[in-house]
Structure formats: structure tokens, C-alpha cells
Write a protein that holds these residues in place. Structure first.
Motif, PDB file in Angstrom:
ATOM      1  N   UNK A   1       8.468 -11.996 -10.880  1.00  0.00           N
ATOM      2  CA  UNK A   1       8.982 -11.838 -12.251  1.00  0.00           C
ATOM      3  C   UNK A   1       8.661 -10.472 -12.869  1.00  0.00           C
ATOM      4  N   UNK A   2       7.698  -9.770 -12.307  1.00  0.00           N
ATOM      5  CA  UNK A   2       7.362  -8.438 -12.805  1.00  0.00           C
ATOM      6  C   UNK A   2       8.272  -7.376 -12.203  1.00  0.00           C
ATOM      7  N   UNK A   3       8.682  -7.593 -10.953  1.00  0.00           N
ATOM      8  CA  UNK A   3       9.459  -6.585 -10.229  1.00  0.00           C
ATOM      9  C   UNK A   3      10.963  -6.791 -10.312  1.00  0.00           C
ATOM     10  N   UNK A   4      11.405  -8.036 -10.440  1.00  0.00           N
ATOM     11  CA  UNK A   4      12.848  -8.305 -10.509  1.00  0.00           C
ATOM     12  C   UNK A   4      13.550  -7.500 -11.609  1.00  0.00           C
ATOM     13  N   UNK A   5      12.981  -7.426 -12.832  1.00  0.00           N
ATOM     14  CA  UNK A   5      13.661  -6.646 -13.875  1.00  0.00           C
ATOM     15  C   UNK A   5      13.764  -5.159 -13.535  1.00  0.00           C
ATOM     16  N   UNK A   6      12.900  -4.683 -12.636  1.00  0.00           N
ATOM     17  CA  UNK A   6      12.936  -3.283 -12.226  1.00  0.00           C
ATOM     18  C   UNK A   6      13.821  -3.068 -10.998  1.00  0.00           C
ATOM     19  N   UNK A   7      14.369  -4.160 -10.467  1.00  0.00           N
ATOM     20  CA  UNK A   7      15.224  -4.071  -9.290  1.00  0.00           C
ATOM     21  C   UNK A   7      14.453  -3.819  -8.005  1.00  0.00           C
ATOM     22  N   UNK A   8      13.193  -4.241  -7.978  1.00  0.00           N
ATOM     23  CA  UNK A   8      12.350  -3.997  -6.810  1.00  0.00           C
ATOM     24  C   UNK A   8      11.914  -5.296  -6.148  1.00  0.00           C
ATOM     25  N   UNK A   9      11.775  -5.231  -4.828  1.00  0.00           N
ATOM     26  CA  UNK A   9      11.120  -6.300  -4.093  1.00  0.00           C
ATOM     27  C   UNK A   9       9.651  -5.916  -3.936  1.00  0.00           C
ATOM     28  N   UNK A  10       8.839  -6.859  -3.507  1.00  0.00           N
ATOM     29  CA  UNK A  10       7.417  -6.560  -3.312  1.00  0.00           C
ATOM     30  C   UNK A  10       7.213  -5.449  -2.274  1.00  0.00           C
ATOM     31  N   UNK A  11       7.879  -5.488  -1.112  1.00  0.00           N
ATOM     32  CA  UNK A  11       7.701  -4.378  -0.160  1.00  0.00           C
ATOM     33  C   UNK A  11       8.130  -3.020  -0.746  1.00  0.00           C
ATOM     34  N   UNK A  12       9.208  -3.007  -1.539  1.00  0.00           N
ATOM     35  CA  UNK A  12       9.630  -1.758  -2.172  1.00  0.00           C
ATOM     36  C   UNK A  12       8.582  -1.278  -3.183  1.00  0.00           C
ATOM     37  N   UNK A  13       7.975  -2.210  -3.877  1.00  0.00           N
ATOM     38  CA  UNK A  13       6.886  -1.886  -4.800  1.00  0.00           C
ATOM     39  C   UNK A  13       5.756  -1.186  -4.038  1.00  0.00           C
ATOM     40  N   UNK A  14       5.388  -1.727  -2.881  1.00  0.00           N
ATOM     41  CA  UNK A  14       4.320  -1.114  -2.082  1.00  0.00           C
ATOM     42  C   UNK A  14       4.673   0.318  -1.689  1.00  0.00           C
ATOM     43  N   UNK A  15       5.938   0.547  -1.358  1.00  0.00           N
ATOM     44  CA  UNK A  15       6.381   1.900  -1.004  1.00  0.00           C
ATOM     45  C   UNK A  15       6.184   2.839  -2.188  1.00  0.00           C
ATOM     46  N   UNK A  16       6.630   2.430  -3.361  1.00  0.00           N
ATOM     47  CA  UNK A  16       6.502   3.281  -4.548  1.00  0.00           C
ATOM     48  C   UNK A  16       5.037   3.531  -4.907  1.00  0.00           C
TER      49      UNK A  16
END
Length: 159
Positions: A34-49
Motif C-alpha cells: 500500500x505504500x508503493x502502489x501509489x508510486x507505481x512501484x513493486x517491492x523489487x523496484x523499490x529495492x533498486x531505487x
């Protein structure tokens, strides 16, 4: 009332370490959604960023090591984030064999928005900072032990 299990029977699913770690990983990853969906990110993409925000420009090889992953997993993530304009790949000028990745200005801006994620996850985890440190220490040791074991088995197979 169920009969007690014999002393040498294997543990039930919920008592197996592998299942406990799997269920915990899914629960924590689910807390990110729910924190990443509004940003258009998946958890693995979050880790990349997060990794690129911490390390800056990195070779893909170094990046794979930081994420403790493999090229087959990391390459599609990089391509997707590049297609979304959040990072770019470029060949190093002094060695064109080396591909580097770096956040774009859009990726840097999104990375700034990610600062609210760790406190929210900390709240979801519901542990004190010293408890979190203990869990991390134990899980890192567990990971190192299993990796060492797996590497030893792989070395035996190739010998």
C-alpha cells in the motif's frame, strides 16, 4: 483432542524454519504494497531505487552483488525502471564492456519520496529498534551460514 506426535516425527509446517521465514517475508513485502502502489512501484523496484540512491552510479555486476540476486532477476527490473524513465544504463567510457546504471532526475525525485516508507514499515513490524537489530543480526548470520553450506556443496559437485 489430537494425539501427540511421535518423538521422531518431522515438525509440522508451522514449526519449520523455512516456512516461518517464507511467511514473514510475504507479510513484510505485503506491508510495502500500500505504500508503493501509489508510486507505481513493486517491492523489487523499490529495492533498486533504494540501492541506487545509496550507492549512486553502479555497474550492473556490483548491483547484482548488492541486491544478493542474479542477472536473470535484476535485468528485467533495470529494463522496466529504464522504460519508466527512472534510471538509465550507460557503458563506462574507459571500459565499454561495463554497463553502469544511474538514477535519472525523475528517479532521484522518486527516491526522495521513499523516505516515508521505512518509518511506516517500522510501525508495521511492531518491534523495538534493539529487537529489529537482533533479528537482522540473526537472519544475516543464518543467510551467511546457508550460503557457505550451499557453496561447499556446489564446490563438491564440481570437484
Amino acid at each position: 483432542m489430537s494425539a501427540p506426535e511421535p518423538a521422531n516425527s518431522p515438525p509440522v509446517l508451522g514449526q519449520r524454519l523455512c516456512f516461518t521465514l517464507y511467511a514473514t517475508s510475504r507479510a513484510i513485502t505485503g506491508a510495502y504494497r500500500p505504500l508503493l502502489d501509489p508510486l507505481g512501484l513493486t517491492y523489487p523496484q523499490y529495492l533498486v531505487l533504494v540501492a541506487l540512491g545509496e550507492h549512486g552510479t553502479m555497474s550492473v555486476k556490483d548491483f547484482v552483488a548488492v541486491l544478493q540476486s542474479d542477472y536473470g532477476t535484476v535485468t528485467p527490473l533495470i529494463k522496466r525502471l529504464e522504460a519508466n524513465g527512472l534510471l538509465k544504463r550507460e557503458r563506462r567510457a574507459d571500459d565499454e564492456r561495463v554497463v553502469q546504471i544511474v538514477l535519472t532526475p525523475e528517479g532521484l525525485a522518486l527516491h526522495q519520496h521513499l523516505s516515508s516508507v521505512p518509518p511506516a514499515i517500522g510501525e508495521a513490524v511492531g518491534l523495538e529498534p534493539d529487537e529489529i537489530a537482533t533479528v537482522q543480526q540473526l537472519v544475516r548470520r543464518l543467510t551467511a551460514n546457508v550460503n557457505r553450506h550451499n557453496n561447499a556443496i556446489a564446490a563438491q559437485r564440481t570437484a
